[in-house]
Design a protein around this motif. Structure first.
Motif, short mmCIF file in Angstrom:
data_model
loop_
_atom_site.label_atom_id
_atom_site.label_comp_id
_atom_site.label_asym_id
_atom_site.label_seq_id
_atom_site.Cartn_x
_atom_site.Cartn_y
_atom_site.Cartn_z
N ASP A 295 0.83 -1.19 0.00
CA ASP A 295 0.00 0.00 0.00
C ASP A 295 0.88 1.26 0.00
OD1 ASP A 295 -1.79 2.06 0.43
OD2 ASP A 295 -2.64 1.23 2.27
N GLN A 297 0.29 4.15 0.87
CA GLN A 297 0.13 4.96 2.08
C GLN A 297 1.18 4.61 3.13
OE1 GLN A 297 -1.73 7.50 2.40
NE2 GLN A 297 -3.32 7.33 0.85
N GLN A 298 1.65 3.38 3.12
CA GLN A 298 2.72 2.96 4.02
C GLN A 298 4.09 3.20 3.40
OE1 GLN A 298 2.14 1.83 7.16
NE2 GLN A 298 0.00 2.28 6.72
N LEU A 404 3.10 10.55 7.38
CA LEU A 404 2.97 11.20 6.08
C LEU A 404 2.99 12.72 6.22
CD1 LEU A 404 2.60 10.37 3.11
CD2 LEU A 404 0.13 10.47 3.48
N GLU A 411 -3.06 11.92 2.80
CA GLU A 411 -3.45 10.66 2.17
C GLU A 411 -4.02 10.88 0.77
OE1 GLU A 411 -5.99 8.30 4.59
OE2 GLU A 411 -4.48 7.99 6.17
N ARG A 412 -4.77 11.96 0.60
CA ARG A 412 -5.37 12.22 -0.72
C ARG A 412 -4.30 12.48 -1.77
NH1 ARG A 412 -6.34 16.66 2.45
NH2 ARG A 412 -5.42 18.64 1.76
N ASP A 415 -3.09 9.03 -2.76
CA ASP A 415 -4.14 8.35 -3.52
C ASP A 415 -4.22 8.89 -4.94
OD1 ASP A 415 -4.86 6.69 -1.47
OD2 ASP A 415 -6.48 7.97 -0.74
#
Length: 427
Positions: A295, A297-298, A404, A411-412, A415
């Motif tokens: 992922d 995000q990680q 982050l 996060e956006r 993404d």
């Protein structure tokens, strides 16, 4: 306390990236050298000065194919104008550059003495790629446990050819290992947090991006220094000279220490290859690509943290938000280029490995890779890999902390940048 004693174990890594850890003696040395610099003394990164130093160190003159000269000049200008190195960081950088040039000279001399090196066949390599922090190091070290596998050791990455082409093999190896162990000790002293982020071991497998560095066409400089003009320039260049040079170095390493057995082969590994899979497959047409997935995000904050800690070794001026912006863009470019190449050459050339599966059942993942590439699974390989798993314990050097938001990202942002990758591989 923020400052620690030499080699003291740290429970967790610092997230104060703008104030890198600095041993007291380094701070004092920097202060002294800055004072001398104010009186006209400065560590030279001039091209002729570096080449002359390499010639003096080796007693050799031949640097081989001249394709390295332009990227070296672009890099030297970027370091001078953009890197914001502290004096000791500039000194270490000069030594690394001299060492790179000296290695080129020694390789030319070795091949001149042993021309059959160029007949060595680097057959059916397994190449591990994936965004950084996706389990590539664990996978690399597990595969390296198999006696049939040839990997690049850290000491070989620093000194891939003998320091003295006429020296005795065992004595030469001992010198090169000792040099790598001193470098490991120095890094551990200067940046104790870094080992919790990315463990360095002189005897363990290392990324072959360091061999691409010998052609001055790699992401090593932009990973450890602030050199945006060099990084952008490099993206527009043909990487074929670098990959051909890497193959030549691998041939010399294989001649020095061959892998043995019917199914012997190299395992290579670096995220750098994601950006240049087309060139890699041109130079190594029978390679199998093992692509690790996790992922984003990680992945993104973890890798940005590694970069921030790495740059903090050489500079007192580290901007984590700049790192976040530049490496999210870089990661997106890497994934887009890799996915485009995969569409062109076909998925059959790839083996996909998901991070969760690797963590949950690593031996099953490795067995699947070996059998997919025509290597029968053996009890000896399994035993060796179990031994490796007992030593490769997570957090053994401390807990790697990262967020982050520390890098000016939400996060956006991740993404939006990597949605095409997440959708394609369902991570």
């Amino acid at each position: 306390m923020r400052r620690v004693r030499l080699f003291a174990r740290r429970s967790a890594t610092s997230t104060d990236y703008r104030r890198p850890y600095r041993p007291r003696v380094i701070r004092l040395a920097n202060r002294l050298m800055r004072g001398l610099g104010g009186r006209g003394w400065r560590i030279s990164l001039d091209e002729s000065s570096l080449i002359e130093a390499a010639e003096e160190r080796t007693g050799l003159l031949d640097l081989g194919d001249a394709s390295f000269r332009q990227p070296m000049r672009v890099l030297l200008r970027a370091i001078d104008e953009e890197a914001r190195l502290h004096p000791i960081g500039r000194y270490i950088t000069r030594e690394r550059l001299i060492s790179t040039l000296a290695t080129r000279m020694r390789l030319e001399e070795l091949v001149r003495r042993q021309p059959r090196i160029e007949s060595e066949r680097v057959a059916k390599p397994i190449v591990i790629v994936g965004l950084p922090r996706t389990g590539t190091t664990l996978l690399h070290r597990l595969l390296a446990s198999d006696a049939r596998i040839r990997t690049l050791s850290s000491w070989e990455a620093l000194s891939p050819v003998p320091l003295d082409p006429a020296g005795a093999d065992l004595e030469e190896r001992q010198k090169r290992v000792a040099n790598a162990q001193r470098a490991e000790t120095g890094l551990r002293w200067m940046a104790p947090d870094f080992f919790a982020v990315h463990p360095v071991d002189a005897l363990a497998p290392e990324e072959d991006v360091l061999l691409l560095d010998l052609a001055f066409r790699s992401t090593v400089p932009e990973s450890t220094l602030r050199v945006p003009s060099y990084a952008m320039w490099l993206e527009e260049q043909d990487q074929t000279p670098a990959y051909r040079y890497m193959k030549r170095v691998l041939q010399s390493l294989q001649w020095q220490r061959p892998a043995e057995g019917e199914h012997a082969r190299w395992v290579l590994k670096t995220p750098h290859h994601l950006e240049w899979l087309d060139v890699l497959l041109d130079v190594f047409p029978d390679a199998t690509i093992v692509w690790t997935h996790r992922d984003p995000q990680q992945v993104v904050p973890s890798f940005c943290s590694m970069l921030a800690h790495g740059r903090g070794v050489f500079s007192d001026d580290v901007d984590p938000h700049e790192i976040g912006r530049s490496w999210l863009r870089k990661g997106t470019r890497m994934m887009t280029r890799a996915m485009d190449v995969r569409k062109r050459v076909g998925a059959s050339r790839f083996v996909d490995v998901r991070y969760g599966e690797l963590m949950e059942n690593p031996l099953a993942v490795v067995r699947g890779i070996e059998e997919r590439t025509g290597m029968p699974w053996t009890k000896d390989a399994e035993t060796r890999m179990r031994d490796t798993l007992r030593s490769e314990v997570q957090h053994r050097h401390g807990v790697h902390r990262y967020r982050l938001s520390d890098f000016g990202l939400a996060e956006r942002d991740v993404d939006r940048a990597l949605e095409h990758y997440r959708d394609a591989f369902r991570v």
